[in-house]
Design a protein around this motif. Structure first.
Motif, PDB file in Angstrom:
ATOM      1  N   ALA A  12     -11.470  18.646  16.027  1.00 15.25           N
ATOM      2  CA  ALA A  12     -11.931  17.411  15.470  1.00 15.25           C
ATOM      3  C   ALA A  12     -11.491  17.924  13.724  1.00 15.25           C
ATOM      4  CB  ALA A  12     -13.219  17.065  15.511  1.00 15.25           C
ATOM      5  N   ALA A  13     -11.954  18.907  13.322  1.00 18.26           N
ATOM      6  CA  ALA A  13     -11.839  19.433  11.744  1.00 18.26           C
ATOM      7  C   ALA A  13     -10.299  19.397  11.527  1.00 18.26           C
ATOM      8  CB  ALA A  13     -12.664  20.657  11.678  1.00 18.26           C
ATOM      9  N   ILE A  14      -9.404  20.167  12.437  1.00 20.22           N
ATOM     10  CA  ILE A  14      -8.099  20.234  11.995  1.00 20.22           C
ATOM     11  C   ILE A  14      -7.467  18.834  12.003  1.00 20.22           C
ATOM     12  CG2 ILE A  14      -5.880  21.157  12.980  1.00 20.22           C
ATOM     13  CD1 ILE A  14      -7.535  23.692  14.048  1.00 20.22           C
ATOM     14  N   ALA A  15      -7.782  17.882  13.062  1.00 20.76           N
ATOM     15  CA  ALA A  15      -7.192  16.667  13.204  1.00 20.76           C
ATOM     16  C   ALA A  15      -7.732  15.974  11.840  1.00 20.76           C
ATOM     17  CB  ALA A  15      -7.546  15.889  14.383  1.00 20.76           C
ATOM     18  N   GLU A  16      -8.751  15.792  11.469  1.00 18.20           N
ATOM     19  CA  GLU A  16      -9.251  15.280  10.158  1.00 18.20           C
ATOM     20  C   GLU A  16      -8.516  15.751   9.106  1.00 18.20           C
ATOM     21  OE1 GLU A  16     -13.299  14.419   7.719  1.00 18.20           O
ATOM     22  OE2 GLU A  16     -13.231  15.549   9.775  1.00 18.20           O
ATOM     23  N   ARG A  17      -8.227  17.240   8.780  1.00 20.71           N
ATOM     24  CA  ARG A  17      -7.398  17.610   7.904  1.00 20.71           C
ATOM     25  C   ARG A  17      -5.940  17.109   8.043  1.00 20.71           C
ATOM     26  NH1 ARG A  17      -8.001  21.847   4.511  1.00 20.71           N
ATOM     27  NH2 ARG A  17      -6.260  21.788   2.665  1.00 20.71           N
ATOM     28  N   LEU A  18      -5.391  17.221   8.746  1.00 24.96           N
ATOM     29  CA  LEU A  18      -4.015  16.807   9.145  1.00 24.96           C
ATOM     30  C   LEU A  18      -4.086  15.313   8.938  1.00 24.96           C
ATOM     31  CD1 LEU A  18      -2.828  18.835  12.436  1.00 24.96           C
ATOM     32  CD2 LEU A  18      -2.421  19.246   9.927  1.00 24.96           C
ATOM     33  N   ALA A  19      -4.980  14.188   9.450  1.00 26.62           N
ATOM     34  CA  ALA A  19      -4.847  12.905   9.404  1.00 26.62           C
ATOM     35  C   ALA A  19      -4.851  12.657   7.654  1.00 26.62           C
ATOM     36  CB  ALA A  19      -5.894  12.342   9.991  1.00 26.62           C
ATOM     37  N   ALA A  20      -5.460  13.331   6.927  1.00 23.13           N
ATOM     38  CA  ALA A  20      -5.446  13.180   5.336  1.00 23.13           C
ATOM     39  C   ALA A  20      -4.212  13.404   4.707  1.00 23.13           C
ATOM     40  CB  ALA A  20      -6.701  14.203   4.783  1.00 23.13           C
ATOM     41  N   GLU A  21      -3.334  14.141   5.522  1.00 17.96           N
ATOM     42  CA  GLU A  21      -2.076  14.343   4.815  1.00 17.96           C
ATOM     43  C   GLU A  21      -1.074  13.626   5.762  1.00 17.96           C
ATOM     44  OE1 GLU A  21      -1.319  18.391   5.481  1.00 17.96           O
ATOM     45  OE2 GLU A  21      -3.062  19.088   4.296  1.00 17.96           O
ATOM     46  N   GLY A  22      -1.506  12.428   6.609  1.00 15.51           N
ATOM     47  CA  GLY A  22      -0.560  11.745   7.081  1.00 15.51           C
ATOM     48  C   GLY A  22      -0.117  12.349   8.302  1.00 15.51           C
TER      49      GLY A  22
END
Length: 311
Positions: A12-22
Motif C-alpha cells: 500500500a505504501a509503495i503503491a501510494e508513493r507511485l500513484a503520487a508520481e502518476g
C-alpha cells in the motif's frame, strides 16, 4: 529481518508513493535475508542457527514462557524459520503451550528430531520424561541437560531459535551465557515495582556476561473489561517504560492482561496462532518486529562465518 507479514503495508505504501508520481505498481516481490549476528566473545554462532535469542525474567509469574512462545509464532508468521527451546528444566511448559505430546524421534540413537507445532520447531525436557515426573537434579545436571537438548536436536535451518529460560539468574542462565552463543536477550517483566526490581537483576546479569539486551517486554500491562470496555492497569502503569528509560534499552512492547491469552496457551493453541487478527496477537507481532529490528541493528558475524551459515 522477516518481512512477509509486512507485505500489505509495504504494498500500500509503495503503491501510494507511485500513484503520487502518476505511476502504477504492477507487482511486488519481497526478498528477505536474515543475517547471523555477533555473539559473545570467543564463541561462534551455532551451525544452521543464525540467531539464538534468550528470553528471561528476574522472577517467575510474569508470563515469560507465554511471551517466548508467542514471540516465536509472531516471527514465524512474518516469514522466518523459527524454533523454541524450553530451557526451564525444572518446570517445562512449552509442550503444553504448543499442544505437544508423545516422544520425539531419534533417527540415529544420538540426535533428536524436534517436534513441530503451528509452523515452528520445539524441544523440551518435558517431551522426554513423563508429565508428572519431577526433575530432582542439582545444577550441573540441569545445565548438562540444557546443552544436550540444544546441541543434540536436529534443528535444521533456523533464522531464530528462541530459548525460554527459567526465571532468575542461576546456573542455567550462567551456562547459557558462558557456553552457548547468544545473539541477544529479551527481558520480560510486569509493570509493578517488585517485578521490575527483579528484572533489573536479569538485565544486569546479561550485561555482565556480554550478552546484548535487545529490549524489554512489559507483560500484563493493561486489562480491558470484555463487558464494559473499561481499561484498568491491574499491576500498575509505566513500570516497563521507566525501567527501559533508566537502563537505556528499548521497550519492545506492552502486552495486555487478557483471558484469551491464558485460555489459548492452556489449550495448546497460543493466541498468535489461534486468533491472529486479535488485538493481543497484534501486540505480540509488534513486539516481535521490534525485536527483529533491534537485532538487525547489531553487528553481524564475520563474513567467512556468515557465508558458511547462509550456505
Amino acid at each position: 529481518m522477516p518481512v512477509e507479514g509486512l507485505r500489505p503495508w509495504l504494498q500500500a505504501a509503495i503503491a501510494e508513493r507511485l500513484a503520487a508520481e502518476g505511476k502504477t505498481l504492477a507487482t511486488l516481490e519481497l526478498v528477505q535475508r536474515i543475517a547471523a549476528h555477533a555473539v559473545q566473545p570467543n564463541l561462534a554462532p551455532l551451525e544452521n542457527v543464525r540467531n539464538l535469542i534468550a528470553v528471561g525474567s528476574g522472577k517467575g509469574g510474569v508470563g515469560k514462557s507465554t511471551t517466548a512462545v508467542n514471540l516465536a509464532l509472531a516471527l514465524a508468521a512474518d516469514g522466518a524459520r523459527v524454533g523454541v527451546l524450553d530451557a526451564d528444566i525444572y518446570g517445562p511448559s512449552v509442550p503444553t503451550m504448543l499442544g505437544l505430546s508423545g516422544k520425539p524421534d531419534s533417527p540415529d540413537g544420538k540426535t533428536i528430531e524436534p517436534m513441530r507445532a503451528h509452523g515452528i520447531a520445539a524441544m523440551s525436557i518435558g517431551l522426554l520424561v513423563e508429565q508428572d515426573t519431577p526433575m530432582i537434579w542439582r545444577g550441573p545436571m540441569a545445565t548438562s541437560a540444557l546443552t544436550q537438548l540444544l546441541n543434540e536436536t536436529r534443528w535444521g535451518e533456523l533464522d531464530y531459535l528462541i530459548v525460554d529460560l527459567p526465571p532468575g539468574t542461576g546456573d542455567i542462565q550462567l551456562t547459557l551465557a558462558q557456553k552457548i552463543p547468544v545473539a541477544g536477550a529479551v527481558i520480560v517483566t510486569t509493570p509493578q515495582d517488585v517485578a521490575t526490581l527483579d528484572a533489573r537483576k536479569a538485565l544486569k546479569m546479561f550485561e555482565k556476561v556480554q550478552v546484548p539486551v535487545l529490549g524489554l517486554v512489559e507483560n500484563m500491562a493493561v486489562h480491558v473489561c470484555s463487558n464494559c470496555g473499561h481499561a484498568e492497569h491491574v499491576f500498575g502503569q509505566g513500570g516497563g517504560a521507566r525501567m527501559a528509560e533508566q537502563y537505556g534499552v528499548p521497550l519492545l512492547g506492552s502486552l495486555p492482561l487478557e483471558l484469551a491469552i491464558r485460555e489459548q496457551g492452556d489449550a495448546g493453541t497460543p493466541v498468535v496462532a489461534a486468533q491472529p487478527d486479535s488485538a493481543a496477537a497484534q501486540a505480540y507481532r509488534a513486539a516481535a518486529r521490534n525485536l527483529a529490528v533491534r537485532l538487525a541493528l547489531r553487528p553481524r558475524v564475520a563474513p567467512s562465518i556468515s557465508a558458511s551459515l547462509l550456505g
